[in-house]
Write a protein that holds these residues in place. Structure first.
Motif, PDB file in Angstrom:
ATOM      1  N   ASP A   6       0.855  -1.185   0.000  1.00 56.83           N
ATOM      2  CA  ASP A   6       0.000   0.000   0.000  1.00 56.83           C
ATOM      3  C   ASP A   6       0.888   1.231   0.000  1.00 56.83           C
ATOM      4  O   ASP A   6       1.969   1.219   0.572  1.00 56.83           O
ATOM      5  N   GLU A  49       4.800   2.970  21.555  1.00 55.58           N
ATOM      6  CA  GLU A  49       4.099   4.231  21.718  1.00 55.58           C
ATOM      7  C   GLU A  49       5.157   5.324  21.749  1.00 55.58           C
ATOM      8  O   GLU A  49       6.346   5.032  21.909  1.00 55.58           O
ATOM      9  N   GLU A 136      -0.019  13.292  11.800  1.00 51.84           N
ATOM     10  CA  GLU A 136      -0.388  11.891  12.014  1.00 51.84           C
ATOM     11  C   GLU A 136       0.825  11.147  12.558  1.00 51.84           C
ATOM     12  O   GLU A 136       1.867  11.115  11.929  1.00 51.84           O
ATOM     13  N   TYR A 138       2.349   7.507  13.922  1.00 53.83           N
ATOM     14  CA  TYR A 138       2.088   6.076  13.936  1.00 53.83           C
ATOM     15  C   TYR A 138       3.153   5.328  14.713  1.00 53.83           C
ATOM     16  O   TYR A 138       4.157   4.892  14.165  1.00 53.83           O
ATOM     17  N   PHE A 141       5.429   1.342  14.252  1.00 53.91           N
ATOM     18  CA  PHE A 141       5.819   1.101  12.862  1.00 53.91           C
ATOM     19  C   PHE A 141       7.227   1.644  12.619  1.00 53.91           C
ATOM     20  O   PHE A 141       7.466   2.842  12.721  1.00 53.91           O
ATOM     21  N   THR A 174       1.866  -9.372   6.800  1.00 61.79           N
ATOM     22  CA  THR A 174       1.340  -8.082   6.370  1.00 61.79           C
ATOM     23  C   THR A 174       2.490  -7.267   5.807  1.00 61.79           C
ATOM     24  O   THR A 174       3.401  -6.903   6.536  1.00 61.79           O
ATOM     25  N   MET A 177       4.040  -0.812   4.514  1.00 58.54           N
ATOM     26  CA  MET A 177       3.503   0.157   3.574  1.00 58.54           C
ATOM     27  C   MET A 177       4.610   1.080   3.079  1.00 58.54           C
ATOM     28  O   MET A 177       5.633   1.238   3.741  1.00 58.54           O
ATOM     29  N   SER A 464      11.099  -3.715  30.495  1.00 61.00           N
ATOM     30  CA  SER A 464       9.878  -4.229  29.864  1.00 61.00           C
ATOM     31  C   SER A 464      10.077  -4.469  28.371  1.00 61.00           C
ATOM     32  O   SER A 464       9.238  -4.135  27.557  1.00 61.00           O
ATOM     33  N   ASN A 549       9.959  -0.979  26.585  1.00 61.30           N
ATOM     34  CA  ASN A 549       8.766  -0.176  26.844  1.00 61.30           C
ATOM     35  C   ASN A 549       9.085   0.708  28.043  1.00 61.30           C
ATOM     36  O   ASN A 549       8.620   0.470  29.156  1.00 61.30           O
TER      37      ASN A 549
ATOM     38  N   TYR B  13       0.283  -5.294  28.937  1.00 66.96           N
ATOM     39  CA  TYR B  13       0.714  -6.526  29.602  1.00 66.96           C
ATOM     40  C   TYR B  13       2.227  -6.650  29.718  1.00 66.96           C
ATOM     41  O   TYR B  13       2.737  -7.426  30.512  1.00 66.96           O
ATOM     42  N   ASN B  14       2.972  -5.893  28.916  1.00 67.01           N
ATOM     43  CA  ASN B  14       4.439  -5.961  29.007  1.00 67.01           C
ATOM     44  C   ASN B  14       5.006  -5.113  30.143  1.00 67.01           C
ATOM     45  O   ASN B  14       6.181  -5.222  30.475  1.00 67.01           O
ATOM     46  N   VAL B  15       4.174  -4.226  30.662  1.00 68.29           N
ATOM     47  CA  VAL B  15       4.690  -3.281  31.649  1.00 68.29           C
ATOM     48  C   VAL B  15       4.841  -3.977  32.994  1.00 68.29           C
ATOM     49  O   VAL B  15       3.981  -4.745  33.414  1.00 68.29           O
ATOM     50  N   ARG B  16       5.965  -3.711  33.634  1.00 73.71           N
ATOM     51  CA  ARG B  16       6.152  -4.247  34.978  1.00 73.71           C
ATOM     52  C   ARG B  16       5.380  -3.344  35.938  1.00 73.71           C
ATOM     53  O   ARG B  16       5.679  -2.172  36.082  1.00 73.71           O
ATOM     54  N   LYS B  32       2.707   2.711  29.694  1.00 70.54           N
ATOM     55  CA  LYS B  32       2.064   2.343  28.443  1.00 70.54           C
ATOM     56  C   LYS B  32       0.736   1.636  28.689  1.00 70.54           C
ATOM     57  O   LYS B  32       0.641   0.725  29.499  1.00 70.54           O
ATOM     58  N   GLU B 182      -6.421 -15.791  17.485  1.00 66.25           N
ATOM     59  CA  GLU B 182      -5.213 -14.984  17.645  1.00 66.25           C
ATOM     60  C   GLU B 182      -5.420 -13.677  16.912  1.00 66.25           C
ATOM     61  O   GLU B 182      -5.509 -13.659  15.683  1.00 66.25           O
ATOM     62  N   TYR B 185      -2.506  -8.637  13.182  1.00 63.63           N
ATOM     63  CA  TYR B 185      -1.721  -7.400  13.234  1.00 63.63           C
ATOM     64  C   TYR B 185      -2.570  -6.286  12.689  1.00 63.63           C
ATOM     65  O   TYR B 185      -3.259  -6.471  11.688  1.00 63.63           O
ATOM     66  N   LEU B 186      -2.499  -5.165  13.281  1.00 63.31           N
ATOM     67  CA  LEU B 186      -3.199  -4.024  12.700  1.00 63.31           C
ATOM     68  C   LEU B 186      -2.351  -3.491  11.565  1.00 63.31           C
ATOM     69  O   LEU B 186      -1.153  -3.310  11.699  1.00 63.31           O
ATOM     70  N   LYS B 187      -3.001  -3.243  10.438  1.00 63.50           N
ATOM     71  CA  LYS B 187      -2.269  -2.740   9.284  1.00 63.50           C
ATOM     72  C   LYS B 187      -2.271  -1.219   9.321  1.00 63.50           C
ATOM     73  O   LYS B 187      -3.281  -0.606   9.684  1.00 63.50           O
ATOM     74  N   LEU B 188      -1.153  -0.671   8.887  1.00 63.65           N
ATOM     75  CA  LEU B 188      -1.052   0.791   8.890  1.00 63.65           C
ATOM     76  C   LEU B 188      -2.183   1.446   8.100  1.00 63.65           C
ATOM     77  O   LEU B 188      -2.789   2.405   8.592  1.00 63.65           O
ATOM     78  N   PRO B 189      -2.536   0.956   6.906  1.00 61.71           N
ATOM     79  CA  PRO B 189      -3.652   1.601   6.192  1.00 61.71           C
ATOM     80  C   PRO B 189      -4.947   1.566   6.995  1.00 61.71           C
ATOM     81  O   PRO B 189      -5.727   2.520   6.959  1.00 61.71           O
ATOM     82  N   ILE B 191      -5.157   1.558  10.277  1.00 63.69           N
ATOM     83  CA  ILE B 191      -5.022   2.521  11.372  1.00 63.69           C
ATOM     84  C   ILE B 191      -5.274   3.932  10.827  1.00 63.69           C
ATOM     85  O   ILE B 191      -5.911   4.759  11.472  1.00 63.69           O
ATOM     86  N   MET B 192      -4.791   4.166   9.616  1.00 61.66           N
ATOM     87  CA  MET B 192      -5.019   5.474   8.997  1.00 61.66           C
ATOM     88  C   MET B 192      -6.510   5.710   8.772  1.00 61.66           C
ATOM     89  O   MET B 192      -7.030   6.776   9.066  1.00 61.66           O
TER      90      MET B 192
END
Ligand SMILES: Cc1cc2nc3c(=O)[nH]c(=O)nc-3n(C[C@H](O)[C@H](O)[C@H](O)COP(=O)(O)OP(=O)(O)OC[C@H]3O[C@@H](n4cnc5c(N)ncnc54)[C@H](O)[C@@H]3O)c2cc1C
Ligand code: SF4
Lengths: 553, 248
Positions: A6, A49, A136, A138, A141, A174, A177, A464, A549, B13-16, B32, B182, B185-189, B191-192
């Motif tokens: 994409d 994040e 924006e 992200y 990524f 996936t 992009m 983490s 993290n 869940y990764n955060v201590r 986070k 399961e 994965y979230l795809k960037l498009p 998310i956009m």
């Protein structure tokens, strides 16, 4: 393997949501708005994040922030702890220390008007400001490669998701992009992996000294209230590193932050020569020094992390622009090592890049050219002046050690205003400084006591760090044989020690030594990419979102 | 058929996890957060049901402050068509959440309420059940397989003795267990695109919900630190060590 990707187009794509990248994005939007026009700006960040991969001291000089958001106070920027005191120690041994009278402190080390901050939290705040203006962002990524067509950088490709360890596509594969832009700004911080390729490809560093680096290891402690002096800054040089020698340089910091938190760290120059040295273990034993212990005793350690620092400064600055893009912040190398501060300079470089881009695009430019107005603005700014004045600081220390080099720096900074009539160069890259293991003395580090000092694994646990396990190893070896065939006999494979996360191990299960890479532990500090004597390790971005993290590093 | 999926913003869940020094709770500032993993499974299931043509519209709902919008955007990126943000700051008890979800479910006339079996922050494991009770509809909890056929859902659930299969009439509440699917994965498009999907804000008052105050957290303490292990060389030593601890 060719895959359908994409594509999304922006005016500007920024790689990395650190102080430099976010300042670029904010400035672009401000200038577009002032001109009554639209500029589309997208920021990609490899951390899960904004802030998750950010690690700094940090004593923050607000100069650039004052320019970017003069009303930062009203906007609630997290600058809550003004520096209230500045101590500098020369550590002479594991128990002795000499506190430098304030009179003799080089001017660059004065911190009046500065704040103790969490850079991660400042970045989160900058991210909110940017999003509020329509940028924006992200996170999760990673930019994996630059798109280069006909010698022009056209944007970046985001890493693929769902590839297994062997490089095969998993059912949930996936493809990453393509994010295309008129200008692409690389703000990956110290030793950015795309920045490194671009510097090589466009020969940006051919007129500069080699870049020099350090590794900074940091912990956050919550200490008893009676030991906490909000705003106190404690810097140190010497033990456990060299005070008069030049084979292992560096310095320490200890900042009294908010909520009874103390931020403590050791910065070890990667020009060290003894392959047996372990920056991690130096830091662990350092905390036992009475000057440091008095603040940490009885406290609990809550965070751990590490990150490389670009300290070459002025003499090591590569060219900042190439067709279609530019480098900002530590990806370029704007850290001022005389102050151990790179945040305000990173921000300023991003703002200057934004000003150059906005001028070009708002005047109807199509992008893709080499924006020489960015280095021109750089040269005319306080940033250039500041870096110029500090240009001898690192080389003086490298040549003369912390004590004599420090004295010369005092003379240059306080008497000559940073303008010695000559420049001192340091031409040996950090990966070439190691002596042979056989010619170096072994270092025996004390066992961690579990109170002040800890082992590597329990430390990494506090970062983490998490990576999807079934993915290609992101620490790639150009030649898989070098670690055992060359590095082991020559340098006792120093990766086992310089990696602050225990990623590299030489294991022997009876059939001879084998090099093992525990990639899932990697905290993305980039030290291996820098220090490997064979320059055989190439750090590439793992699947997006992987890595530490960090909360408020 | 419309499906409503509840999603909660929790500490990742990764955060201590760190307990605040005054014992008033855990540190959440600057930490986070992400979507409760069981809710991701619920979202994934809803999307799969939509892909199979069993569900026509997915509405995601969350309760919480402004930051929860991120969680809704994640749900929209998964494939929710729109989202409802019950905007309320402060602690929300399971019963309050259940009342709000019940009100939304009724208003939306959704046939299916999908929720995680529990949230990993308070591990309450009550909300889905209470929604069913409040609306007097069927519930199938801990789902590891869901099939929809007309007005009925067949749900396999994991129980101590093995697997149990239930058939429930719709509308129903289904809560999801770890092995249901399961999440993708979230795809960037995606998310956009999610940035442009609509989010409707409502309050407890709009929904006619009065927050419950049945629970009071009195104290939060970290689990006791694990004491150092010892190395034993022989089985005799092991037996001896176990005996001395009164374990044998
Ligand atoms: C231990 C230590 C102490 C320090 N103390 C101070 C101090 O007291 N005061 C001070 O002013 N400075 C200090 N510095 C220096 C300062 O932190 C840096 O100069 C500053 O962080 C540089 O900002 P940057 O934006 O260039 O890069 P960074 O802060 O490194 O940010 C880069 C961002 O880009 C992301 N990224 C990188 N590559 C990619 C990619 N390919 N795709 C997507 N995202 C990517 C990273 O995850 C990161 O979020 C310290 C540094 C260290 C390590
Ligand atoms: S593997 Fe390299 S980048 Fe990762 S933590 Fe170790 S030294 Fe740093």
């Amino acid at each position: 393997m060719s895959v359908e990707r994409d594509v999304m187009e922006y005016d500007v794509v920024v790689v990395g949501a650190g102080p430099s990248g976010l300042s670029t994005a904010c400035r672009l939007k401000q200038l577009a708005e002032a001109a009554g026009k639209e500029l589309s700006v997208c920021v990609v960040e490899k951390g899960s994040e904004v802030g998750a991969h950010i690690l700094s001291g940090a004593v923050f000089e607000p100069r650039a922030l004052n320019e970017l958001f003069p009303d930062w106070k009203e906007r609630g920027a997290p600058l809550n702890v003004p520096v209230s005191g500045d101590d500098i120690y020369f550590f002479r041994s594991e128990t002795a220390a000499f506190k430098m009278p304030h009179l003799f402190v080089p001017k660059t080390m004065h911190n009046d008007g500065n704040y103790i901050i969490s850079l991660a939290n400042l970045c989160r705040w900058l991210g909110q400001q940017a999003e509020g203006m329509g940028v924006e962002i992200y996170p999760g990524f990673a930019a994996q490669t630059a798109i280069i067509e006909d010698g022009v950088v056209k944007g970046i490709t985001v890493g693929d998701m769902g590839v297994n360890r062997e490089g095969e596509h998993k059912p949930d594969f996936t493809p990453g992009m393509e994010l295309r832009a008129k200008y692409t700004v690389f703000a990956e911080g110290c030793r950015g992996h795309i920045g490194k390729q671009l510097i090589a490809q466009y020969a940006l560093a051919q007129d500069a000294d080699p870049q020099h680096y350090a590794i900074g290891i940091k912990e956050i402690w919550t200490v008893p209230e009676s030991q906490h002096k909000p705003g106190l800054v404690v810097h140190g040089a010497g033990w456990p590193l060299d005070l008069t020698g030049t084979s292992a340089l560096g310095g320490s910091f200890l900042y009294h932050f908010e909520n009874n938190q103390v931020l403590v760290g050791l910065i070890v120059d990667l020009s060290y020569t003894n392959p047996h040295l372990s920056p991690f273990d130096e830091f662990q034993r350092f905390k036992h020094h009475p000057v440091i212990k008095q603040y940490l005793d009885g406290g609990t350690r809550t965070s751990y992390g590490a990150r490389a620092i670009c300290k070459g400064g002025f003499n090591s600055l590569p060219k900042s622009v190439f067709p279609g893009g530019m480098l900002v912040g530590c990806d370029l190398g704007t850290m001022n090592f005389a102050k151990i501060k790179g945040n305000h300079t990173a921000m300023k470089s991003g703002m200057l890049a934004a000003e150059a881009i906005a001028e070009a695009l708002l005047a109807g430019g199509e992008g893709g050219d080499t924006l020489d107005s960015y280095p021109a603005k750089f040269k005319a700014s306080w940033l250039y002046d500041e870096l110029y004045r500090s240009r001898n600081f690192g080389p003086l220390l490298h040549k003369f050690g912390a004590l004599v080099g420090g004295a010369l720096n005092y003379i240059e900074q306080n008497w000559f205003g940073g303008k010695f009539p000559f420049t001192v160069h340091d031409l040996k890259p950090d990966h070439a400084t190691l002596k042979l293991a056989s010619a170096s003395s072994k270092i025996t580090y004390p066992k961690p006591d579990g109170k002040l000092s800890f082992d590597k694994l329990s430390s990494v646990f506090l970062s983490s760090t998490n990576h999807e396990e079934d993915q290609p190893v992101h620490l790639t070896l150009k030649d898989a044989d070098i670690p055992i065939a060359k590095n082991l006999p020559m340098y006792d494979e120093p990766a086992q020690r310089y990696c602050p996360a225990g990623v590299y191990e030489v294991v022997d299960e009876g059939s001879g030594p084998r090099f093992q890479i525990n990639a899932q532990n990697c905290v993305h500090c980039k030290t291996c990419d820098i220090k490997d004597p064979a320059q055989n390790i190439n750090w590439v971005a793992p699947e997006g979102g992987g890595g530490p993290n960090y909360a408020n590093m | 058929m419309k499906a409503l999926v509840s999603v909660k913003r929790v500490v990742d869940y990764n955060v201590r996890i760190q307990v605040k020094s005054d014992g008033s709770g855990v540190v959440t500032d600057g930490v986070k957060h992400s979507m409760n993993p069981f809710d991701e499974i619920a979202m994934e299931e809803a999307v799969r049901l939509k892909e199979k043509g069993k569900v026509t519209e997915i509405v995601a709902v969350t309760i919480g402050g402004a930051k929860n919008e991120e969680t809704l955007r994640t749900a929209l990126a998964f494939g929710a068509d729109r989202a409802i943000h019950v905007k309320e700051e402060g602690e929300v008890q399971p019963l309050t959440a259940a009342k709000a979800f019940a009100a939304v479910l009724k208003k939306e006339e959704a046939k299916l309420f999908l929720a995680g079996k529990q949230a990993i922050d308070d591990d309450a494991n009550q909300t889905g059940q209470m929604v069913a009770a409040l609306l007097d509809i069927a519930q199938a909890t801990f789902a590891s397989k869901v099939e929809i056929d007309g007005d009925k859902a067949t749900v396999t659930r994991e129980i101590d003795a093995g697997l149990e299969t239930l058939e429930v009439d719709l509308p129903a509440v289904i809560t999801t267990d770890l092995r249901l699917n399961e999440p993708r994965y979230l795809k960037l498009p995606d998310i956009m695109k999610a940035k442009k999907k609509p989010i409707e804000a409502v309050s407890f008052a709009d929904l006619g919900v009065t927050p419950a105050a049945g629970l009071k957290t009195t104290k939060t303490v970290p689990p006791p630190a694990r004491s150092k292990g010892i190395m034993v060389k022989t089985t005799d030593e092991l037996v001896e060590a176990l005996k001395s601890k009164g374990l044998l």
